[in-house]
Design a protein around this motif. Structure first.
Motif, PDB file in Angstrom:
ATOM      1  N   ALA A   1      37.129  40.447  31.384  1.00 30.47           N
ATOM      2  CA  ALA A   1      37.725  39.381  32.189  1.00 30.47           C
ATOM      3  C   ALA A   1      37.036  38.570  33.050  1.00 30.47           C
ATOM      4  N   ARG A   2      35.827  39.373  33.745  1.00 27.06           N
ATOM      5  CA  ARG A   2      34.851  38.729  34.492  1.00 27.06           C
ATOM      6  C   ARG A   2      34.150  37.589  33.600  1.00 27.06           C
ATOM      7  N   ALA A   3      33.808  37.865  32.601  1.00 23.09           N
ATOM      8  CA  ALA A   3      33.175  36.988  31.579  1.00 23.09           C
ATOM      9  C   ALA A   3      34.131  35.701  31.289  1.00 23.09           C
ATOM     10  N   ALA A   4      35.375  35.874  31.393  1.00 17.10           N
ATOM     11  CA  ALA A   4      36.248  34.857  30.998  1.00 17.10           C
ATOM     12  C   ALA A   4      36.766  34.085  32.276  1.00 17.10           C
ATOM     13  N   GLY A   5      36.293  34.672  33.343  1.00 17.63           N
ATOM     14  CA  GLY A   5      36.328  33.958  34.640  1.00 17.63           C
ATOM     15  C   GLY A   5      37.988  34.079  35.314  1.00 17.63           C
TER      16      GLY A   5
ATOM     17  N   VAL B   1      46.914  42.460  28.626  1.00 15.94           N
ATOM     18  CA  VAL B   1      45.774  42.875  27.894  1.00 15.94           C
ATOM     19  C   VAL B   1      46.142  43.542  26.666  1.00 15.94           C
ATOM     20  N   GLY B   2      45.795  43.348  25.416  1.00 19.17           N
ATOM     21  CA  GLY B   2      45.893  43.961  24.283  1.00 19.17           C
ATOM     22  C   GLY B   2      44.679  44.971  23.815  1.00 19.17           C
ATOM     23  N   TYR B   3      45.042  46.116  23.790  1.00 17.59           N
ATOM     24  CA  TYR B   3      44.078  47.110  23.309  1.00 17.59           C
ATOM     25  C   TYR B   3      44.522  48.084  22.687  1.00 17.59           C
ATOM     26  N   TYR B   4      43.989  48.487  21.422  1.00 13.94           N
ATOM     27  CA  TYR B   4      44.715  49.801  20.536  1.00 13.94           C
ATOM     28  C   TYR B   4      43.186  50.476  20.119  1.00 13.94           C
ATOM     29  N   GLY B   5      43.627  51.685  19.918  1.00 15.60           N
ATOM     30  CA  GLY B   5      42.656  52.455  19.127  1.00 15.60           C
ATOM     31  C   GLY B   5      42.504  54.138  19.537  1.00 15.60           C
ATOM     32  N   LEU B   6      41.574  54.983  19.071  1.00 13.58           N
ATOM     33  CA  LEU B   6      41.501  56.112  19.644  1.00 13.58           C
ATOM     34  C   LEU B   6      40.124  56.142  20.924  1.00 13.58           C
ATOM     35  N   ASN B   7      40.176  57.348  21.323  1.00 10.76           N
ATOM     36  CA  ASN B   7      39.099  57.419  22.253  1.00 10.76           C
ATOM     37  C   ASN B   7      37.704  56.999  21.729  1.00 10.76           C
TER      38      ASN B   7
ATOM     39  N   LEU C   1      39.561  45.549  22.136  1.00  4.36           N
ATOM     40  CA  LEU C   1      40.176  44.506  22.820  1.00  4.36           C
ATOM     41  C   LEU C   1      40.658  43.116  22.019  1.00  4.36           C
ATOM     42  N   TYR C   2      41.806  43.163  21.721  1.00  4.28           N
ATOM     43  CA  TYR C   2      42.399  42.009  20.788  1.00  4.28           C
ATOM     44  C   TYR C   2      43.004  40.898  21.448  1.00  4.28           C
ATOM     45  N   ARG C   3      43.314  40.939  22.950  1.00 11.03           N
ATOM     46  CA  ARG C   3      44.124  39.966  23.460  1.00 11.03           C
ATOM     47  C   ARG C   3      43.793  40.103  25.034  1.00 11.03           C
TER      48      ARG C   3
ATOM     49  N   ASP D   1      45.885  33.433  26.191  1.00 12.01           N
ATOM     50  CA  ASP D   1      44.883  34.177  25.520  1.00 12.01           C
ATOM     51  C   ASP D   1      43.600  33.737  25.841  1.00 12.01           C
ATOM     52  N   LEU D   2      42.731  34.384  26.776  1.00 11.88           N
ATOM     53  CA  LEU D   2      41.383  33.494  26.935  1.00 11.88           C
ATOM     54  C   LEU D   2      40.363  34.209  26.121  1.00 11.88           C
TER      55      LEU D   2
END
Length: 459
Positions: A176-180, A191-197, A202-204, A211-212
């Protein structure tokens, strides 16, 4: 509120206490109980807390205990960050895999399975003691492998156990910081994020509806400014079309990571073991214990994922300053105790979910994984608990890897729960970073020699 920390002599405990003394979490807790089986480590950490430069009026009382029942009595919230076998155990987790030419890492691959086999029994005992001595308390689990340990405790505590890790949230904030478009604390809008630990993407990134992420991935300077950009390289990120959790470096760059670890003078576990072996006695003797601890903390942060920085790259200053997983844990605690709803990336069961978009498609947070599997996704935390937010169906390669690793996790849990040695062999053998039954048997035999208590698990 009374907070008990299991593993209260742990190196990172002062980060939790520091966050409770100032800033948004000040006043949240009036008593912190540090529980540990090692009284000397407790005294050393107590010396750091007493020497910490914070205002007396905001400092919670500190109580130390080596008696679990006493420590849990009257507790509202439990944080758990234990390491059976200590840092010497971590050395063995890494070394035994490396001796077979495999990745030697604390939570990923063979080392993570070994860590889980000896940790799940201790965490189960903690959960059972909580049901007896503080049945209404919540368990916020830091203990690694966080997702697997959390899933193993669901039969005992149900939704009153929540797993946390700061790597996914750190990725989102860096992106988010890098995208301003930095995200306010406690919100994950768009925010779109999926997975296991330690295995997520991060897909969105659409905090304002647009979508940035595509623009971020197409910007060489912005990508290079991020830890993940330097880890994976723009070519791979463009191909993936998303930003992977930093621990996926061990999957996408497995040979490179294993070679780099092998070429180092000592493994990460050995480095930490040597640091702590001298640090803890020094804390008890020092007239400035806090400064000694903080210097060691910064040095330790600088060495994080060093095998991925083979050309002298430095970690970002924000990552060296501290304030990662303890902020996540305390944000969860504040929301559970009525301090306002928070959105955080956590390790929780895949269902039930908070629907986003079409509720008809929101049976589980991560489509394609079992409803009772612990996943790592954005969650909404209220006094009723942490509910996952529904995510888009993962793309094929991502879902395939998640399913593969989830099966390894479930074999590991089954091995401990049912005393099935063959399930442990298959957990090692079927991990994508191992991949062969003979090596699975060699690994388990090696870990049984290093940790004789493992043999006591099998029926």
């Amino acid at each position: 509120m009374r907070l008990m920390i299991a593993g209260g002599g742990g190196f990172r405990v002062p980060l939790v206490y520091r966050a409770l003394c100032a800033g948004p979490f000040a006043g949240l807790v009036d008593r912190v109980v540090l529980y540990d089986v090692d009284a000397q480590r407790l005294r050393a950490i107590d010396a750091v807390l007493r020497d910490m430069p914070t205002a007396a009026a905001t400092r919670p009382d500190v109580v130390m205990s080596t008696d679990l029942a006493e420590a849990l009595s009257g507790t509202d919230m439990v944080f758990a960050a234990i390491r059976p076998g200590g840092t010497a155990g971590r050395i063995a987790d890494e070394r035994i895999a490396l001796e077979l030419g495999l990745l030697g890492q604390e939570t990923t691959g063979a080392g993570g399975i070994s860590y889980a086999l000896r940790t799940i029994p201790h965490m189960t005992k903690l959960a059972e003691a909580m049901r007896k001595h503080c049945p209404d308390a919540w368990l916020i689990n830091f203990t690694n492998p966080a997702g697997m340990v959390t899933e193993a405790l669901l039969p005992v505590l149900g939704r009153r156990v929540i797993g946390i890790c700061d790597s996914a949230g750190g990725l989102v904030q860096r992106a988010a910081r890098a995208a301003g478009s930095p995200l306010p604390d406690g919100t994950l809008d768009g925010v779109g994020y999926y997975g296991l630990n330690h295995l997520g993407w991060l897909y969105r990134l659409a905090p304002d509806g647009r979508d940035l992420l595509p623009e971020l991935l197409a910007d060489p300077a912005a990508i290079e400014s991020m830890e993940e950009g330097r880890l994976f390289g723009r070519e791979l990120l463009t191909k993936l079309g998303c930003l992977p959790n930093e621990y996926l470096y061990y999957y996408y760059r497995s040979s490179q990571a294993t070679a780099a670890i092998t070429q180092q003078r000592e493994t990460r576990g050995a480095s930490i073991h040597h640091q702590q072996s001298s640090l803890y006695p020094g804390l008890l003797e020092s007239t400035d214990a806090y400064a000694l601890w903080d210097a060691a903390r910064r040095s330790r942060e600088e060495g994080y994922l060093a095998e991925a920085r083979t050309h002298g790259e430095q970690r970002d200053e924000e990552d060296l300053a501290g304030g990662g997983y303890e902020r996540v844990a305390l944000s969860v605690m504040r929301a559970l105790s009525g301090g306002g709803t928070a959105q955080l990336i956590l390790n929780v069961p895949n269902a039930p979910v908070v629907a986003v978009g079409d509720p008809a498609t929101a049976d589980v947070a991560v489509p394609g994984l079992p409803a009772d599997a612990v996943v790592e996704v954005p969650c909404e935390v209220t006094p009723d608990g942490a509910l996952p937010l529904a995510q888009e169906p993962p793309r094929g390669q991502f879902l395939t890897l998640m399913r593969h690793v989830k099966e390894v996790e479930r074999l590991t849990i089954r091995a401990v729960r049912n005393g099935e040695r063959e399930a442990a062999v298959q957990a090692f053998a079927s991990h994508p970073l191992v991949g062969a039954t003979p090596q699975g048997r060699q690994l388990l035999e090696g870990y049984e020699q290093a940790f004789p208590e493992l043999r006591g698990l099998w029926r």
